[in-house]
Write an enzyme that holds these catalytic residues in place. Sequence first.
Site, short mmCIF file in Angstrom:
data_model
loop_
_atom_site.label_atom_id
_atom_site.label_comp_id
_atom_site.label_asym_id
_atom_site.label_seq_id
_atom_site.Cartn_x
_atom_site.Cartn_y
_atom_site.Cartn_z
N GLU A 126 1.00 -1.19 -0.01
CA GLU A 126 -0.10 0.06 0.04
C GLU A 126 0.87 1.24 0.07
OE1 GLU A 126 -2.78 0.49 3.39
OE2 GLU A 126 -3.65 2.38 2.52
N ALA A 268 1.85 -0.13 10.66
CA ALA A 268 1.71 -1.67 10.51
C ALA A 268 0.82 -1.50 9.14
CB ALA A 268 0.89 -2.20 11.62
N GLU A 270 -2.47 -3.88 7.12
CA GLU A 270 -3.45 -4.95 7.17
C GLU A 270 -3.54 -6.22 6.25
OE1 GLU A 270 -4.07 -1.69 6.43
OE2 GLU A 270 -5.58 -1.30 5.03
N ASN A 271 -2.36 -6.31 5.38
CA ASN A 271 -2.52 -7.44 4.54
C ASN A 271 -3.53 -8.59 4.76
OD1 ASN A 271 -0.32 -5.98 3.26
ND2 ASN A 271 0.88 -6.86 5.09
N HIS A 303 -6.49 -1.89 15.17
CA HIS A 303 -6.69 -1.30 14.02
C HIS A 303 -6.46 -2.17 12.66
CE1 HIS A 303 -6.47 2.45 11.33
NE2 HIS A 303 -5.76 1.89 10.68
N GLU A 304 -5.33 -2.70 12.95
CA GLU A 304 -4.86 -3.42 11.48
C GLU A 304 -6.19 -4.94 11.57
OE1 GLU A 304 -3.35 -2.05 9.77
OE2 GLU A 304 -2.27 -0.70 10.97
N HIS A 307 -9.27 -3.73 10.16
CA HIS A 307 -9.44 -3.55 8.64
C HIS A 307 -9.78 -4.83 8.13
CE1 HIS A 307 -7.91 0.38 7.55
NE2 HIS A 307 -6.79 0.13 8.08
ZN LIG Z 1 -5.34 1.54 8.78
#
Ligand SMILES: [Zn+2]
Length: 867
Positions: A126, A268, A270-271, A303-304, A307
């Site tokens: 990203e 970080a 979020e893959n 957070h990740e 996602h």
């Molecule tokens: Zn994010």
Amino acid sequence: MDASLNTPPAPTVIQRADYQPPAWLVPEVTLAFDLGTEQTKVVAALKVQRNGQSQTLRLNGDGITPEAVLVDGQPTNDWRMDGADLLVELPGDAHEVSITTAINPAANTQLMGLYASNGMLCTQCEAEGFRRITFFPDRPDVLSVYTVHMQGSKDLFPVLLSNGNCTQQGEGPGEGVHNATWHDPWPKPSYLFALVAGDLVANQDTFTTMSGRKVDLGIWVREGDQDRTHHAMQALKDSMEWDEETFGREYDLDLFNIVAVSDFNMGAMENKGLNVFNTRYILADAETATDLDYDGIEGVVAHEYFHNWSGNRITCRDWFQLSLKEGFTVLRDQLFSQDMGSAAVKRIEDVRVLRAAQFPEDSGPLAHPIRPDSYQEISNFYTATVYNKGAEVIRMMRTLVGPERFRAGTDLYFDRHDGEAATCEDFVKAIEDGAGIDLGQFRLWYSQAGTPRVTARLDHADGVATLTLAQSVPPTPGQGEKQPMVIPLRIALFDPASGTHQGEQLIVLDRAEMQFAFPGFARRPVLSLGRGFSAPVAIDAEISDEDLVFLAAHDDDPFARYEALQQLIVKHLLAVLDGALTDAALEAGRGAIAAAFAAVVGDRALDDLMRGELMILPGEGYLADQLLVADPGAIRKAREGLKAYLGRSLEAGLLALHDRASAVPYALSAEARGARKVKTQALALLAAGVPQRAADLAAAQFDAADNMTDRQGALMVLAGLETPLRQEKLAAFLARHAGDPLVIDKWFSLQAGSLHPQALDHVKALAGHPDFTMTNPNRVRALYMAAAVNPGVFHVASGEGYRMIGELVRALDPINPQTAARFIAPLGRWRRIEPLRAALMKAELERIVAQPGLSKDTFEQASKSLG
Ligand SMILES: [Zn+2]
């Protein structure tokens, strides 16, 4: 030499209004990696499907060349390069296109795409890193099912990970080589692709979802670091459970892996099924991590993870919609952290971050709406505006309809758009339909930049209190005229005699000016406005110091109580800076603040976490933001002057507080964390007022510390003082934590951020320290970002601080443009700084723009900052 040779080519500006659906879709892709640190070979097989009229398939690339191109298994010459992109001519509607590329991960210092970090290989895609691995329609609205084959040396890469589930593992081909195949059944955009290969060990656990699915969890780190992953694992399990309860979202794969990497541009990523983290958001134990680090880990892990739904299952149609996933996910992680710890303190911390990072964006040359209209380099739009203001905007929707109707709105959103690449408009529409509210005018929050200013006045006559509110949004680049916004304001009217109110109300300011009448007040009430920080606006209320003192002591809304004390201090410091205060008025102002502080220090009903929060003075940046043109030197002097006064006049109370808190043993409980927080806040005030006393106390705290919070807090105070203890404890800290990069980062950071008068010289010397390196973003930020946000370093009157940051940007840009571009914003504030410094800041920006071969990341930020 022709000067025009120095001018970068005119950058391409990408407009949101120009969006076109993809001409070709890629429903399936198979990637084969032959892994090596210096050379990795990639064969990408794309099943492509025509989605429009064009027979030309455009595949984005960046710094790669095709070694072979096959269509339907046959070599073809029907391709050409268009800049960095590969164009393939295709006669029919469906084909398989196969492309071979070779990349050098070790040479990838940008840390975008596939790169090497301490012998391990990992990816960051990203926003546009995938095109540095292979040619692909590298845009978020092209969703594909991925199958990934990997092979590589068993010695170098004993662990091979990718997205989804591992479907096969085996030996070969050849001696010492092994291989693995991963398959991710969920279609995803290329920015969510991830691969990790390295010598890693896992902390493994399981989680059973609400429908009974058992999920294997793994947090992968270097040997020796496993014991520092327990907090992250707990945070992961808590997040999974919370998202089921709060948003009805369940995890959807059999595996969830996290890998910690020490060289990483951001926090970080979020893959899908394989989150990649900066080590600083995974590793923690009492010896090496502060309480704030623990909070950061909990928040970022959540957070990740969140996602997976808000970002992965529903992704963004294009990068202008970034706030669709980021604003919503930040709100989700904020609500999670509120539920896990002190909701009051979390809210105050979030507001402090917004004011420190986002308000200056909104009032500066880089101001943009949470959904921008154009960009040159999307990496520059991972901003506090898109993230934090984006979260505030969605929080306002929740405030307007209440949590239950908001949940109905998000349920509808997840139902309606699952598996799609959606827009911010889709989100707003789903909340409208699901929650039953008209958000027509509210949508201005997505298109208008700038922090709205609300003025408030409360009149009282004939038993009726009348609140007059007016709003305006300042002009921002490209947006001269603004329309009135929808601003939800939670208010309460206190009876000053009883210290109570008759219930909080929600009022909505949606015109330029409005009046609200409240009958039934025999006495003039005290106004508490914007409780819980119910809208991301700046409020100028005509309110007396007496009323602020009352609210600081009595308001039952913790944020409002905090805010009243902050306002009291801001008003005083602005008056000091104005230079018009008589000695008597100065003394009276300080006296009122000291009395309010004394009440905070001694209030037995307060918990220490909240007490510590109330003891933090408004930041220098926030104070500067209140002025059209700021003198950073004068702000530091005024703020430190007040701290010194408080330290002297409250000495006994602060010493007693420190003493009491020092008796609380180490634990992660709110009580123990609060004790650590007030200890360091007490030290910080004492250091300004009674430095010798504070130095001895800090040294004693440092020596006695059995945890990083106490040790770092003490060292931070000592680093700002002129005392032999400073050098002694800095050296002891370095020796104790040698070889632990995350702690060495702290050592750099607290010196660069210190209040010491020679802090700039310290930073310059630290740049030559053997532990400093320009190739690790954490280390660069630890030294230079701490310096850039320390007015005592950055804004020294000679301009040396600006020169230092300018030189850093020019040296870092060729290595890591994304990180370099982040250092432009502090220089970009020049219009709001007094003229002598402003000229020096501007000159530095001009030097940067003139640098030949500047990246588009840095060029965009610097040229926009010059205006
Ligand atoms: Zn994010």
